[in-house]
Design a protein around this motif. Sequence first.
Motif, PDB file in Angstrom:
ATOM      1  N   VAL A  76      12.939   2.867   3.790  1.00 17.48           N
ATOM      2  CA  VAL A  76      12.208   4.040   3.769  1.00 17.48           C
ATOM      3  C   VAL A  76      12.850   5.197   3.493  1.00 17.48           C
ATOM      4  O   VAL A  76      12.638   6.281   2.699  1.00 17.48           O
ATOM      5  N   SER A 111      12.787   7.751  -0.001  1.00 13.23           N
ATOM      6  CA  SER A 111      12.209   8.692   0.322  1.00 13.23           C
ATOM      7  C   SER A 111      13.235   9.917   0.132  1.00 13.23           C
ATOM      8  O   SER A 111      12.701  11.083  -0.107  1.00 13.23           O
ATOM      9  N   LEU A 114      11.337   0.580  -2.441  1.00 17.43           N
ATOM     10  CA  LEU A 114       9.881   1.018  -2.107  1.00 17.43           C
ATOM     11  C   LEU A 114       9.708   2.184  -3.117  1.00 17.43           C
ATOM     12  O   LEU A 114      10.605   2.801  -3.780  1.00 17.43           O
ATOM     13  N   ASP A 115       8.436   2.423  -3.288  1.00 13.60           N
ATOM     14  CA  ASP A 115       8.047   3.431  -4.129  1.00 13.60           C
ATOM     15  C   ASP A 115       8.374   4.751  -3.358  1.00 13.60           C
ATOM     16  O   ASP A 115       7.857   4.789  -2.136  1.00 13.60           O
ATOM     17  N   ALA A 149       7.014   7.885  -3.293  1.00  9.10           N
ATOM     18  CA  ALA A 149       6.019   8.490  -2.781  1.00  9.10           C
ATOM     19  C   ALA A 149       5.491   7.917  -1.709  1.00  9.10           C
ATOM     20  O   ALA A 149       5.012   8.521  -0.311  1.00  9.10           O
ATOM     21  N   HIS A 150       5.553   6.502  -1.296  1.00  5.06           N
ATOM     22  CA  HIS A 150       5.004   5.970  -0.308  1.00  5.06           C
ATOM     23  C   HIS A 150       5.901   5.895   0.697  1.00  5.06           C
ATOM     24  O   HIS A 150       5.509   5.991   1.866  1.00  5.06           O
ATOM     25  N   ALA A 153       5.436   9.233   2.342  1.00  9.47           N
ATOM     26  CA  ALA A 153       4.499   9.270   3.283  1.00  9.47           C
ATOM     27  C   ALA A 153       4.767   8.807   4.650  1.00  9.47           C
ATOM     28  O   ALA A 153       4.447   9.234   5.464  1.00  9.47           O
ATOM     29  N   GLU A 154       5.354   7.680   4.530  1.00  8.34           N
ATOM     30  CA  GLU A 154       5.588   6.949   5.613  1.00  8.34           C
ATOM     31  C   GLU A 154       6.740   7.763   6.565  1.00  8.34           C
ATOM     32  O   GLU A 154       6.506   7.788   7.724  1.00  8.34           O
ATOM     33  N   ARG A 202       5.074  10.414   8.137  1.00  6.99           N
ATOM     34  CA  ARG A 202       3.899  10.098   9.045  1.00  6.99           C
ATOM     35  C   ARG A 202       4.680   9.632  10.530  1.00  6.99           C
ATOM     36  O   ARG A 202       4.144  10.300  11.490  1.00  6.99           O
ATOM     37  N   ALA A 221       3.009  14.359   0.671  1.00  7.01           N
ATOM     38  CA  ALA A 221       2.794  13.280   1.571  1.00  7.01           C
ATOM     39  C   ALA A 221       1.950  13.665   2.682  1.00  7.01           C
ATOM     40  O   ALA A 221       1.385  12.670   3.451  1.00  7.01           O
ATOM     41  N   SER A 259      -1.281  12.508   1.705  1.00 11.47           N
ATOM     42  CA  SER A 259      -1.314  10.944   1.682  1.00 11.47           C
ATOM     43  C   SER A 259      -1.621  10.471   2.858  1.00 11.47           C
ATOM     44  O   SER A 259      -2.471   9.615   3.138  1.00 11.47           O
ATOM     45  N   ILE A 260      -0.867  11.162   4.132  1.00  7.47           N
ATOM     46  CA  ILE A 260      -1.361  10.505   5.438  1.00  7.47           C
ATOM     47  C   ILE A 260      -2.490  11.065   6.020  1.00  7.47           C
ATOM     48  O   ILE A 260      -2.982  10.691   7.340  1.00  7.47           O
TER      49      ILE A 260
END
Length: 394
Positions: free
Chosen positions: A98, A102, A216-217, A219-220, A223-224, A227, A255, A258-259
């Motif tokens: 992550v 990120s 990982l992507d 953007a995802h 967001a993680e 969060r 982000a 997204s969350i």
Amino acid sequence: MGEQTRYIDGAERRARLALRHRLTPAGRAATPEAVAASLVALHGTDPATVYLAVGARLGEPARAVPETERALYGDRTLVRMHGMRHTVFVFPTELTAVVHASTGLVVAARARAALVNDMAKAGAPDAAWLKEVEESTLAALGRLGQATATELAREEPRLREQFAYAAGKSYEGVHTVSTRLLRLLGVEGKVVRGRPLGSWTSSQFRWALAPAHPELDPAHAQAELLRRWLTACGPATEGDLKWWTGWKVSDVRRALRSIGARAVTLDEGTGYVVEGDVDPVAAPEEPWAALLPCLDPTTMGWQARDWYLAPELRPALFDRSGNVGPTVWWNGRVVGSWAQRADGGIAWRILAGEGVGREAEAAIAAEAERMTGWLGDARVTPRFRTPVEKELAG
């Protein structure tokens, strides 16, 4: 009319901080992994900070050093690596992918371009040569398991090559390929900091191959990460989020959307919490004191700090680069500083103008005694020294 956002005052923010950062006696953790998960990341620029931050939050602080060493170098459930703002942190291992996606990818691209450019200006070998050295270095590290830069240079002598940097400028100097390349590989998520040379307070360390992780992507991943951090540190303003992550404001806003983050009202303006975290949080049932180390993730958690750190205390507590030194906390506010003397004792001083009272002083003294007990023969000098810490250390 739109839905009115809930106002969260400074007192509730301090309550959230105390409970979620495991700073109350009842909330202390059993393992370093639990501490790191609660804080998302432990600052790792000063190696001793990791252990001191864990010790302040463990129910059995005497286990801070052996258990943190187990997590970092035995079980590898914690990893020391580059993260936000090009800074070294200790993360739970499951967060490495992550953090890399990120935050690390953008920083790494800039760092590689800068290294290639600096070498080209100095007439040093080109990017293809650098790639060869990189692959050879990683192969050597795979054979050795862990190694210092000097040990790696015995396997790959080209790491000893030097090149001039910023010729003609006030900060010109000579860089060694090993220094720049290993740092770059760290930012790229290919290597991590390994076991130190010496005790847990040592700043000299070995390198190790980074644990394998999925790509990982971005953007995802953003967001993680947001969060997790907002769960631990919310509410926070957009400015806090941009500062802590080092991202562009557009990334922060994407982000947040997204969350499904919820807006709240703070004294500083609009803040955000994760979905489902809007309800009031009561203060801890018992008052609490804490002695936190330099660069502790709680003290450095937000860009806007007036709700827990009075502006008039900052000149004594921060160095000229903005690094915070050791801090004394009482019920969610920074009220002073501490230092370890040469004899191992902990000296502390209240800096808050109005004082804190006898109950606070007794609790702080108990925390100082608790720290003295678990530190034993170890001597800790912060890497970034502040005026009051130097004075207290004597």
